[in-house]
Write a protein that holds these residues in place. Structure first.
Motif, PDB file in Angstrom:
ATOM      1  N   ARG A 351       0.728  -1.106   0.053  1.00  0.00           N
ATOM      2  CA  ARG A 351       0.079  -0.140  -0.102  1.00  0.00           C
ATOM      3  C   ARG A 351       0.758   1.276   0.015  1.00  0.00           C
ATOM      4  N   GLU A 354       2.174   1.683  -3.279  1.00  0.00           N
ATOM      5  CA  GLU A 354       1.201   2.158  -4.185  1.00  0.00           C
ATOM      6  C   GLU A 354       1.035   3.660  -4.125  1.00  0.00           C
ATOM      7  N   LEU A 355       1.050   4.166  -2.869  1.00  0.00           N
ATOM      8  CA  LEU A 355       0.978   5.541  -2.617  1.00  0.00           C
ATOM      9  C   LEU A 355       2.065   6.327  -3.266  1.00  0.00           C
ATOM     10  N   ARG A 357       3.745   5.604  -5.702  1.00  0.00           N
ATOM     11  CA  ARG A 357       3.607   5.583  -7.303  1.00  0.00           C
ATOM     12  C   ARG A 357       2.493   6.450  -7.684  1.00  0.00           C
ATOM     13  N   LEU A 358       1.422   6.941  -6.770  1.00  0.00           N
ATOM     14  CA  LEU A 358       0.539   8.074  -7.016  1.00  0.00           C
ATOM     15  C   LEU A 358       1.269   9.313  -7.086  1.00  0.00           C
ATOM     16  N   LEU A 359       2.364   9.342  -6.615  1.00  0.00           N
ATOM     17  CA  LEU A 359       3.074  10.612  -6.343  1.00  0.00           C
ATOM     18  C   LEU A 359       4.122  10.695  -7.405  1.00  0.00           C
TER      19      LEU A 359
ATOM     20  N   ARG B 127      -5.006  11.720 -11.032  1.00  0.00           N
ATOM     21  CA  ARG B 127      -4.781  10.166 -10.696  1.00  0.00           C
ATOM     22  C   ARG B 127      -5.078  10.117  -9.194  1.00  0.00           C
ATOM     23  N   LEU B 128      -4.699  11.124  -8.503  1.00  0.00           N
ATOM     24  CA  LEU B 128      -5.002  10.871  -6.870  1.00  0.00           C
ATOM     25  C   LEU B 128      -6.578  10.916  -6.392  1.00  0.00           C
ATOM     26  N   ARG B 166      -4.772   2.810   7.562  1.00  0.00           N
ATOM     27  CA  ARG B 166      -4.292   1.589   6.814  1.00  0.00           C
ATOM     28  C   ARG B 166      -4.238   2.283   5.270  1.00  0.00           C
ATOM     29  N   HIS B 167      -5.217   3.083   4.929  1.00  0.00           N
ATOM     30  CA  HIS B 167      -4.824   3.672   3.443  1.00  0.00           C
ATOM     31  C   HIS B 167      -3.937   4.444   3.301  1.00  0.00           C
ATOM     32  N   PHE B 249      -5.308  13.259   0.690  1.00  0.00           N
ATOM     33  CA  PHE B 249      -3.855  12.626   0.901  1.00  0.00           C
ATOM     34  C   PHE B 249      -3.314  13.897  -0.135  1.00  0.00           C
TER      35      PHE B 249
END
Lengths: 579, 298
Positions: A351, A354-355, A357-359, B127-128, B166-167, B249
């Motif tokens: 996870r 993955e975060l 990669r979003l950046l 995308r975010l 968690r996310h 985020f």
């Protein structure tokens, strides 16, 4: 093995030296000012095992002849010379070009003009920007007139004082003739830490080469033309170069379609100070262009978007699945680094990746118990194999434990030290070794705690483990200093993370443990100091060469009290704050 | 009769659902009209104009709009002093740009029935935001399944906090007044008037109901504000709850908001035909057989 031969070109005679088998791939090395082709000797020897290596003396330097007129040193003549050399040494196949300083400047001319189209397979440039690119860079700054951009311009100008001085009639040639040639090896040793043999043609190289500046600088810098290339370019940036600043290079993606970039903490004469490293970069790049097989290091070096502070770096974080670890991972991802999330919880590590990669970062997840020596060795091996040696390793994984020393069982101690101390030992041991072997420095960040300063009866095992981490870091810092591997210890105060959900309260039953966890969580939430604060402090420590950072006022106060009022701290330690 | 005491009849739920659909229609209509350069105030005014034309006579709050990093409650808007009552909350002069996320939040009342919805989107692509909106599905399932089990509201709220951790998201609803994950919505009396008062952009009658609930709840041991605090340490109280998990985020925030129906022995979403559910369906995220989230068979 290097036979010297001479070929005619455009009214001059050029001296060419060759190494290795002629029927393999050809690598052509072009020297700068005030050098001759001998500056490449160490690199050429190393590359000759794999390639046909060619170096030549540029007109006016070394054993080549020297035209008198300044105009004969224009870049068009230099490209004509280069074409003559390429046609002689590799008539049938394109060559891989490597340029340093003025050798790089003229190679830019070669890859952006038509004369050698299709004759150059790749280009590695070191410490010599395209003059036209620099011209546009200057124009853009003058046009924007923003203070920050003008400051960049001023900085570059300060580094380029000698270019102006070279335009003065008589001055520079006279210096060379008056004995600068004798002083030159000493100056290199003093300024750059390089021990080079005296060059018999130093005076001649120094004097004639001035004409390169006089023939080209003014016109190119003040009347630049747009120069683009589709030749793959490997840009190597020595970050401690006194003569060329790196700002100009940040605009290179505008001009070059396929670009790879390596930054290295070295001075101007990279091929003299780091011949092995330089040869390795050239070898990797040439092999990749020939085979299409892009090594992990090259994949990371490929320039994909606008340059960020940590672009091209590899950062590994343990305990990256949550809390402080995840925030640090994301902070480096935002600064352009490739990041490796290591956690005992596979889902959490993935996870975090993955975060990242979003950046827009390249991110990888690994699942490991950091206290397991064999597993950590496997991890270090896999990382080195698949991704290369990390530039920054953050040993962050840790668990919490509270309760009296007399209630803490041997098993409790083993469980705690397994993660909090052994994890740091393994991470430091394995990756420091890789960094030392690579020889390009690095940073190891060990996450200790504010409790490393402050004794307390409430958390004896935890505080002990963290004090050990701090001492380990202090010792390691001393040992790794010469290898230019920095060790940073981070001592966070009360940070609101998931650690309170899992902290073990020894000597309590499940219900009491839950109650204390909830209390601790409430306290941490009220303190409201976020993991982002730790991430910011770590970036700050890395950017500003700090050895140790305390995060949060409680950690800072603890640090000062441990120095100034250790007795008071000892009395405070008697308070049982965990009840 | 105090409407608080009236149990909700099927026809009441139908009226609430109709207002909620109207609110979402408003958000979708205005979202489709958004252009680069428009301000949050422009968007909020368009929503209000839509409601004026549709016969909306009152509100829980007047329409809100947030653009860019204000969707993640970054900067002044995130200041939590004064219990989160923060003027930066109101629509401002931030101008919309391509690639910028936005949130439209509106709460119209029609003849005594109130909706409170949140709708997010982006001009172009982000995308975010896509990831946040995808992940919001888990929150919708978690909340209703725990409410069905009649877990204490504070426990559900803490489970939402843990899911956020968690996310890797920040629970930005904690920047709302009283760190509100959800709040009660009551039926108002239909007095036939075409306009009702609002104070500081909050509908006077709805806020009065909330205050009355708070007063009554304090005596009876429940709270009309659902958050992680001790006052929410009680099973879901029957009635309607406007639930609004809001995730952040970096500079991007996303939320949905819709009415949860709680009865003595069940809990279910008032209406599944809402834009975010349709989006999850389109993206193949919606489970083929949603476990324990549907209304129990009557």
């Amino acid at each position: 093995m290097n036979d010297m031969s001479r070929i005619p070109s455009d009214g001059v005679e050029l001296a060419i030296r060759q190494w290795g088998e002629q029927n393999t791939v050809t690598v052509l090395l072009v020297h700068g000012y005030p050098d001759c082709s001998h500056v490449w000797d160490a690199v050429a020897e190393q590359l000759s095992a794999d390639f046909h290596v060619v170096a030549y003396d540029v007109r006016g330097a070394g054993a080549s002849s020297a035209p008198r007129a300044v105009a004969d040193y224009g870049l068009d003549h230099l490209v004509t010379d280069m074409a003559a050399v390429i046609d002689t040494v590799s008539p049938g196949k394109p060559v891989h070009l490597v340029g340093h300083d003025w050798g790089s400047i003229q190679s830019w001319e070669a890859v952006t003009t038509d004369r050698l189209r299709g004759r150059i397979a790749s280009y590695t440039t070191i410490s010599g920007p395209c003059l036209d690119h620099a011209g546009y860079w200057i124009l853009n700054r003058l046009r924007s007139a923003a203070p920050a951009e003008l400051a960049q311009l001023l900085r570059q100008t300060m580094h380029s004082w000698y270019i102006g001085a070279f335009q003065l009639p008589g001055a520079a040639p006279t210096l060379w003739k008056l004995g600068l040639d004798q002083l030159w090896p000493k100056m290199l040793a003093q300024l750059e830490g390089i021990h080079a043999d005296a060059n018999p043609t130093q005076t001649r190289d120094g004097v004639n080469g001035i004409k390169l500046y006089r023939a080209n600088m003014r016109q190119r810098l003040f009347h630049p033309s747009e120069r683009r290339t589709d030749v793959p370019v490997q840009l190597i940036v020595p970050t401690q170069d006194r003569f060329v600043t790196t700002d100009v290079l940040d605009e290179l993606p505008n001009w070059v379609e396929r670009l790879w970039r390596f930054d290295v903490a070295a001075g101007h004469w990279l091929q003299l100070s780091h011949p092995d490293w330089t040869a390795q970069r050239i070898r990797d790049f040439v092999r990749f262009i020939e085979s299409g097989d892009e090594s992990p290091r090259l994949q990371r070096a490929r320039v994909r978007g606008p340059r960020k502070q940590d672009s091209g770096k590899l950062v590994l974080v343990t305990g990256a699945g949550s809390g402080i670890g995840r925030e640090m991972l994301l902070a480096f991802a935002e600064r352009g680094a490739d990041v490796v999330a290591v956690d005992i919880n596979a889902e959490a590590a993935e996870r975090s990746a993955e975060l990242a990669r979003l950046l827009d970062a390249r991110a990888f997840a690994y699942t490991v118990d950091v206290g397991d020596a064999a597993a950590m060795e496997t991890l270090a091996g896999e990382i080195a194999q698949n991704l290369g040696v990390p530039d920054i390793v953050i040993n962050n994984a840790g668990i919490g434990m509270a309760g009296a020393f007399l209630d803490t069982s041997v098993q409790d101690w083993q469980q705690l030290l397994h993660v909090n101390l052994w994890g740091v030992i393994h991470g430091s041991r394995l990756f420091a070794q890789q960094m030392v072997d690579r020889g390009n420095g690095g940073v190891i960040v060990n996450v200790a705690s504010g409790l490393a300063y402050t004794p307390t009866r409430a958390l004896p095992a935890y505080a002990t483990s963290k004090a050990a981490v701090r001492m380990l870091s202090d010792c390691l810092r001393a040992e790794l200093h010469d290898a230019r591997v920095r060790v940073v210890s981070v001592c966070p105060g009360i940070i609101d993370t998931g650690i309170t959900d899992a902290v073990r309260f020894v000597g309590t039953d499940a219900a009491e443990q839950d109650r204390r966890r909830a209390r601790a969580k409430a306290l941490y939430q009220r303190r409201n100091l976020k993991p982002q604060a730790v991430a910011r402090a770590v970036l700050d420590a890395i950017d500003h060469q700090r050895d140790e950072v305390a995060v949060g006022v409680e950690a800072k106060v603890g640090r000062w009290m441990s120095r100034l009022l250790p007795g008071a701290l000892q009395r405070l330690a008697r308070l049982d704050v965990a009840h | 009769m105090n409407p608080n005491h009236a149990s909700l009849q099927p026809q009441d739920l139908e009226r609430f659902a109709a207002v909620q659909r109207l609110a979402y229609r408003c958000a979708e209509t205005v979202a489709a009209e958004l252009q680069p350069g428009m301000t949050e105030r422009d968007a909020a005014a368009r929503m209000q104009a839509f409601f004026d034309a549709e016969g909306v006579d009152d509100c829980f709050h007047r329409p809100f709009a947030w653009f860019g990093d204000r969707t993640a409650f970054r900067g002044l808007i995130g200041v939590r002093a004064l219990g989160g009552f923060n003027p930066a909350f109101y629509p401002g002069l931030r101008r919309l740009e391509t690639g910028m996320p936005f949130i439209l939040d509106c709460a119209p009342s029609v003849r005594g029935y109130t909706a409170d919805i949140g709708y997010c989107g982006v001009l172009g692509e982000n995308r975010l935001l896509d990831k946040l909106m995808d992940d919001l599905l888990e929150y919708r399932m978690l909340i209703v399944s725990m409410a069905k089990q009649r877990r204490p509201l504070a426990e559900i709220s803490r489970a939402v906090d843990r899911l956020c951790a968690r996310h890797g998201y920040e629970p930005r609803h904690k920047a709302y007044p009283f760190e509100t994950l959800a709040h009660r919505v009551e039926t108002l009396q239909d007095d036939g008037k075409a306009r009702h008062h609002s104070v500081a952009r909050f509908g006077l009658r709805n806020v009065t109901e909330l205050a009355r609930d708070a007063f009554k709840g304090r005596r009876e041991g429940w709270s009309p504000i659902w958050n992680s605090g001790a006052r929410s340490e009680h099973p879901p109280t029957p009635g309607l709850w406007a639930v609004e998990p809001h995730l952040g985020f970096r500079g991007v925030g996303a939320k949905w908001e819709e009415l949860l129906v709680v009865t003595e022995d069940d809990a279910f979403w008032l209406d599944d035909d809402v834009p975010h559910v349709r989006r999850w369906q389109q993206r193949g995220l919606w489970p083929a057989t949603p476990a324990d989230t549907n209304r129990k068979a009557a």
